[in-house]
Enzyme design. Structure first.
Site, mmCIF file in Angstrom:
data_model
loop_
_atom_site.group_PDB
_atom_site.id
_atom_site.type_symbol
_atom_site.label_atom_id
_atom_site.label_comp_id
_atom_site.label_asym_id
_atom_site.label_seq_id
_atom_site.Cartn_x
_atom_site.Cartn_y
_atom_site.Cartn_z
ATOM 1 N N SER A 1 45.610 28.870 38.607
ATOM 2 C CA SER A 1 44.782 28.471 39.747
ATOM 3 C C SER A 1 45.172 27.111 40.306
ATOM 4 C CB SER A 1 43.302 28.460 39.350
ATOM 5 O OG SER A 1 42.837 29.765 39.109
ATOM 6 N N THR B 1 40.599 25.112 41.217
ATOM 7 C CA THR B 1 40.618 25.440 42.642
ATOM 8 C C THR B 1 39.884 24.416 43.496
ATOM 9 O OG1 THR B 1 40.830 27.794 42.139
ATOM 10 C CG2 THR B 1 40.105 27.218 44.360
ATOM 11 N N ASP C 1 43.310 33.491 45.006
ATOM 12 C CA ASP C 1 44.427 32.632 44.609
ATOM 13 C C ASP C 1 45.456 33.406 43.779
ATOM 14 O OD1 ASP C 1 42.656 32.908 42.517
ATOM 15 O OD2 ASP C 1 42.699 30.806 41.911
#
Length: 483
Positions: free
Chosen positions: A93, A147, A318
């Site tokens: 991520s 993230t 993602d």
């Protein structure tokens, strides 16, 4: 059912999905003034598709296979992007978030910097803020997780949670919301509390529903933490949510209320626990959080419908997590998603039930004695027409025996990892059993390297059609914003 706030949500969701309208086409403004980047962590096509099949199944459509589309699936622009990092086809991520936030590839583990951690990359959120737009960062996991951190901080390691959190007030962004902080006093618990640092920087911190609801623009910069936090200081799974919790959609709606201004705003909203559920191969929890994430998407689309000429909404993931697929050898060409309705809690919530039982029996409990809890949580039974089969029971007994052991006594060989992935063995055995019965299968407890869908509506929407890289999502967005 697996939805937020119980069974009443299904009828509301299906009606809202059927009625949702998206204005497409028309004359766009010179730039997007209001921008939403919605990221479903771990969400690729299988996670979307599983949610849509489940919704159709719950609407009574088992006799006629089909889907009930998520709001994100109704957007006029639909594309796909690749997700690889500089050091692996299968990204994490941090690297994927960096690509989306800055338009630059980096190696896994790095937050908004180059692969060597020697140069910071300016993020789209920082660029928007410099332009004069207000910025909001919302996530269902801890706010300094990979993230969300990629949009306001820079660090060579995603695991430096304390430093990432300390960079939050330095960003000056106006709105942070969702999860809490994993290491508020540093890795050893001996550093100044990050909550105090944030408070001194002029942010108002809320941790109750009542205070959250009272927030207004007059309150200035905000950090709104969900009143209910589970492991990792994250919000609970949607399937475990109660009226004591604030939903991702609620946090998104409040963000719009607080950020709306003549100069516009940029808001990143992450459904972070889709990924966590898929790591644990828990389809029900993944579906529930995908639907909860889509509710937040609908909030953004409502705003778009009111401001179609200067708004852009982009929805993507993602990376994919778990290697989820629709189809299992045991069900051949059939699926039975209605069987998923028997699961009433996440694997994480069931872990707590299992741990309590292990403690109360000092690890000497029996599967037969514990099975009423299994029936309550997963809808499985030892007797009756739909009872577990001989082979299913054998696998459950094996997993239960492992779970009754202390953590230091458990098997650590490769075969055990392939069975349980390092999670609570009995919980994983149950989710696998239920998923296979429904016609779902998994290949991994980690991420996979498949492309993820990108959906968009608004200013510059046509550029999001096609097949491209995740770094191009950044470029398409900044182009639409005139940055």
């Amino acid at each position: 059912m697996i939805f937020m706030r119980g069974r009443r949500f299904l009828a509301k969701f299906v009606l809202a999905t059927v009625m949702v309208t998206v204005l497409a086409g028309g004359a766009w403004a010179d730039r997007a003034k209001y921008v939403f980047l919605m990221i479903g962590d771990g969400m690729a096509m299988p996670q979307r598709n599983a949610a849509e099949i489940y919704l159709a199944s719950m609407a009574g459509k088992d006799a006629r296979p089909g889907i009930v589309k998520l709001a994100m699936s109704t957007l006029p622009a639909q594309g796909f992007c690749t997700t690889y990092s500089t050091n692996s086809i299968i990204t994490d991520s941090a690297a994927a978030g960096t690509a989306l936030a800055t338009g630059n590839k980096t190696k896994s583990g790095v937050i908004a910097m180059n692969p060597t951690g020697t140069e910071s990359h300016e993020t789209i959120a920082e660029m928007a803020h410099k332009r004069g737009m207000k910025v909001g960062i919302v996530s269902s996991v801890s706010i300094e997780h990979a993230t969300p951190a990629c949009f306001y901080s820079h660090n060579e390691s995603r695991n430096d949670y304390y430093e990432l959190a300390c960079q939050l007030p330095e960003s000056g962004f106006e709105y942070f919301a969702g999860g809490g902080f994993k290491k508020p006093k540093g890795p050893k618990g001996d550093q100044p509390d990050v909550m105090g640092i944030i408070d001194k920087a002029g942010y108002r911190i809320t941790e109750t529903i009542e205070d959250f609801r009272k927030l207004s623009k007059e309150d200035g910069k905000i950090v709104a933490i969900n009143p209910v936090l589970w492991s990792g200081k994250a919000m609970p799974y949607a399937v475990d949510e109660t009226d004591r919790s604030i939903s991702l959609a609620d946090f998104t709606a409040k963000g719009i209320e607080l950020l709306d201004n003549p100069e516009g705003f940029f808001m990143m909203v992450e459904g972070g626990k889709i990924d966590w559920a898929c790591h644990a191969n828990d389809a029900v929890s993944s579906i529930g959080d995908t639907i909860a994430f889509d509710e937040a998407v609908k909030v953004a689309l409502d705003f778009y419908n009111d401001h179609p000429e200067d708004t852009l909404v982009v929805v993507t993931g993602d990376h994919e997590t778990g290697g989820l697929t629709i189809g299992f050898a045991g069900t051949k060409y059939d699926t039975f998603f209605g069987k998923l309705d028997g699961q009433k809690m996440s694997y994480e919530a069931f872990d707590l039930v299992l741990v309590d039982y292990r403690k109360s029996t000092e690890g000497k409990g029996s599967l037969e004695d514990f099975f009423p809890q299994v029936e309550k949580a997963f809808g499985l039974s030892l007797k009756g027409q739909d009872a577990v089969t001989g082979s299913e029971l054998a696998s459950l007994k094996q997993a239960f025996a492992e779970s009754m052991k202390g953590s230091k006594e458990r098997s650590e060989d490769q075969e055990t990892y392939l069975l349980y992935g390092g999670y609570e063995p009995f919980s994983i055995a149950l989710t696998h059993l239920l998923n296979r019965r429904a016609g779902l299968a998994w290949t991994s407890y980690a991420h996979t390297g498949v492309p993820v869908p990108v959906s968009a509506v608004g200013v510059g929407q046509e550029t999001f059609n096609g097949y491209y890289d995740n770094t191009d999502v950044f470029r398409k967005m900044t182009s639409a914003m005139g940055l």
